[in-house]
Motif scaffolding. Sequence first.
Motif, mmCIF file in Angstrom:
data_model
loop_
_atom_site.group_PDB
_atom_site.id
_atom_site.type_symbol
_atom_site.label_atom_id
_atom_site.label_comp_id
_atom_site.label_asym_id
_atom_site.label_seq_id
_atom_site.Cartn_x
_atom_site.Cartn_y
_atom_site.Cartn_z
ATOM 1 N N VAL A 148 0.649 -0.941 -0.050
ATOM 2 C CA VAL A 148 0.452 0.189 0.162
ATOM 3 C C VAL A 148 0.593 0.937 0.020
ATOM 4 C CG1 VAL A 148 -2.066 -1.056 1.125
ATOM 5 C CG2 VAL A 148 -0.115 -0.199 2.613
ATOM 6 N N ALA A 149 2.068 1.199 0.370
ATOM 7 C CA ALA A 149 2.958 2.499 0.266
ATOM 8 C C ALA A 149 3.763 1.531 0.588
ATOM 9 C CB ALA A 149 2.483 3.446 1.472
ATOM 10 N N ALA A 150 5.590 2.653 0.415
ATOM 11 C CA ALA A 150 6.893 2.616 0.669
ATOM 12 C C ALA A 150 7.725 3.675 1.364
ATOM 13 C CB ALA A 150 7.397 2.033 -1.181
ATOM 14 N N LEU A 151 8.558 2.625 1.905
ATOM 15 C CA LEU A 151 9.776 3.891 2.507
ATOM 16 C C LEU A 151 10.902 4.483 1.465
ATOM 17 C CD1 LEU A 151 8.891 3.056 5.390
ATOM 18 C CD2 LEU A 151 8.611 4.545 5.372
ATOM 19 N N VAL A 152 11.263 5.237 1.728
ATOM 20 C CA VAL A 152 12.785 5.662 1.138
ATOM 21 C C VAL A 152 13.434 6.085 1.877
ATOM 22 C CG1 VAL A 152 14.122 6.699 -1.240
ATOM 23 C CG2 VAL A 152 11.779 5.771 -1.525
ATOM 24 N N PHE A 153 15.404 5.696 2.064
ATOM 25 C CA PHE A 153 16.170 6.507 2.776
ATOM 26 C C PHE A 153 17.244 6.726 1.897
ATOM 27 C CE2 PHE A 153 13.179 3.647 5.726
ATOM 28 C CZ PHE A 153 13.384 4.065 6.462
ATOM 29 N N ALA A 154 17.530 7.811 2.293
ATOM 30 C CA ALA A 154 18.711 8.204 1.250
ATOM 31 C C ALA A 154 20.410 8.385 2.935
ATOM 32 C CB ALA A 154 18.419 9.385 0.649
ATOM 33 N N VAL A 155 20.878 7.207 2.619
ATOM 34 C CA VAL A 155 21.428 6.876 3.552
ATOM 35 C C VAL A 155 22.838 7.878 3.530
ATOM 36 C CG1 VAL A 155 22.858 4.731 5.527
ATOM 37 C CG2 VAL A 155 19.918 4.799 4.186
ATOM 38 N N PRO A 156 23.077 8.475 4.463
ATOM 39 C CA PRO A 156 24.633 9.335 3.738
ATOM 40 C C PRO A 156 26.330 7.861 4.267
ATOM 41 C CG PRO A 156 24.080 10.270 6.256
ATOM 42 C CD PRO A 156 22.514 9.207 5.060
ATOM 43 N N THR A 157 27.146 8.090 3.187
ATOM 44 C CA THR A 157 27.828 7.556 3.349
ATOM 45 C C THR A 157 29.196 7.656 4.576
ATOM 46 O OG1 THR A 157 28.671 6.935 1.426
ATOM 47 C CG2 THR A 157 27.345 6.058 1.397
ATOM 48 N N ASP A 158 29.356 8.940 4.746
ATOM 49 C CA ASP A 158 30.436 9.483 5.358
ATOM 50 C C ASP A 158 30.833 8.877 5.950
ATOM 51 O OD1 ASP A 158 29.452 11.840 3.587
ATOM 52 O OD2 ASP A 158 28.834 13.332 5.129
ATOM 53 N N THR A 159 30.798 8.083 7.068
ATOM 54 C CA THR A 159 30.713 7.594 8.359
ATOM 55 C C THR A 159 31.324 5.853 7.156
ATOM 56 O OG1 THR A 159 29.552 8.129 10.237
ATOM 57 C CG2 THR A 159 30.497 5.803 10.735
ATOM 58 N N VAL A 160 30.931 5.021 6.494
ATOM 59 C CA VAL A 160 30.987 3.866 6.053
ATOM 60 C C VAL A 160 32.819 3.990 5.405
ATOM 61 C CG1 VAL A 160 30.677 2.191 4.415
ATOM 62 C CG2 VAL A 160 28.878 3.235 5.879
ATOM 63 N N ARG A 161 32.387 5.139 4.496
ATOM 64 C CA ARG A 161 33.311 5.747 3.746
ATOM 65 C C ARG A 161 34.580 6.117 4.183
ATOM 66 N NH1 ARG A 161 33.190 10.037 1.677
ATOM 67 N NH2 ARG A 161 30.651 10.661 1.323
ATOM 68 N N GLY A 162 34.691 5.884 6.105
ATOM 69 C CA GLY A 162 36.119 6.646 6.447
ATOM 70 C C GLY A 162 36.570 5.569 6.970
ATOM 71 N N GLU A 163 35.318 4.588 7.647
ATOM 72 C CA GLU A 163 35.577 3.520 8.291
ATOM 73 C C GLU A 163 36.395 2.812 6.792
ATOM 74 O OE1 GLU A 163 31.960 1.638 9.525
ATOM 75 O OE2 GLU A 163 32.175 2.474 11.368
ATOM 76 N N ILE A 164 36.305 2.347 5.787
ATOM 77 C CA ILE A 164 37.182 1.607 4.805
ATOM 78 C C ILE A 164 37.996 1.909 4.431
ATOM 79 C CG2 ILE A 164 37.097 1.206 1.979
ATOM 80 C CD1 ILE A 164 33.277 1.299 2.576
ATOM 81 N N LEU A 165 38.604 3.263 4.851
ATOM 82 C CA LEU A 165 39.637 4.022 4.435
ATOM 83 C C LEU A 165 40.360 3.869 5.776
ATOM 84 C CD1 LEU A 165 38.789 7.742 3.116
ATOM 85 C CD2 LEU A 165 40.505 5.555 2.011
#
Length: 463
Positions: A148-165
Amino acid sequence: MRRRLVVAVAPLLVLLLLGVLVPTAATIAERHTATLVSDRLADASRFSVLALTALTGGTALEADLARLRAELDEYADLYDTGVWFLDRERHVLHATGPGQAGSPPDTALPRLTGAMAGRLPPLDRTVWPWDTADEIVVTPVGRDSQVVAALVFAVPTDTVRGEILRDWGLLGGLFALVAALVIGAVGPMTRWILRPVTDLERSAAAVRAGDLGARAAPAGGPPELRHLAAGFNDMVEAVHRTIERQQRFVADAAHQLRNPIASARLSVENLAPHLSERDPDARATYDDAVDDLDRMSSVVDGMLAATALRDRPAGTATVAGALGRRAEIWRGVAGDAGLAFTAELADTATTVREPTGGLAAAVDELVANACRLSAGRTLTVRGAATPDGGYRLTVADDGRGLDPAGRRRATERFWRSPRDQNVPGTGLGLAIVAQVLDDAGGALSLEATPGGGLTAVVTVSPG
């Protein structure tokens, strides 16, 4: 050779380590991305249940929707995440988050279509440190055909990119440490592997220079190369024994021949008083016999001289030290033969490898030959350093010279020009000089002097 082997092996080892590093780095990025998406999907599932309750809950619809919007606002503020709540016709029921308004980003539309059809869209994107785009998470509200509906999340990746680096930095440091250890181990390893080869090369050079006592050390290195060194030593030992036997035989034979020749000459000379003055043929036969015996004695003396010369070790010296004051002696020899002598020696500080017997002895023989056989008027000795660090000496006369065939054969043992058959000599001098020069890495060549005559060219290698 060790340097070339290190240069060849080190890149291969680096490529091998890179072959491990790159997939590992990709796996780290994928793992962090999967963790991020998994956490956000869990949150989205919880909000999906709340949204379904709010939309299908009956009388408390507005209160449930208000509570859902409040929780979405709080979540967006806490995680700095853009959130869109859309009905089945894709009308935005609520949008929240920093700077978020209106419709969700275009990158969410393909996944939104799948969510409205009751399918959980696959997440095939990997977050990379250089990719600053938000991670889009879409979850349906409802199941299968009852979405009946949908939820959309635009999740920032700053923290993940820092962890990857950070993890990549640790991986890079570990890689650098392993690469340094591996490359550092290449040097000692190649040194150990090539130790027999290096020693074998040194021993082969010493043998080529005339030191038949040189041996390769059979210890150290792989077994195959140690066996090669042992085989080389056995070969040199066999050659050494063969040459010693040959030289001993020549020396013994020459010594044994001297007494019979001297005895034969004494017997022939004892016949001289008994020759009739009226028999010229007898006198001529007597003279021929004496000449033949003298020639045989000269040949034996030449064989002994060659044996003694080859027994003397070679060495290195400056040209000035090797020749000393020989120019004055050559001038006297040339003067006695009626030749005008000139010496032009340059670069005498050059260090060269002397042949066995010495460089002066080789030039002495060439000067003596020119004085005895050239029938010329001048004799010139010139010398200068060569571009490779060696030295070049020329002994040039303006006499009769030799034709091309004679110049080719002049260094053969016992060869003499037909016109010089009655001149004292054995035919061994040039052969010995050519051989000892060749043994020391030098050379002897004969050329025609411009304008007539013969030029003997001696080249010696750098010391």
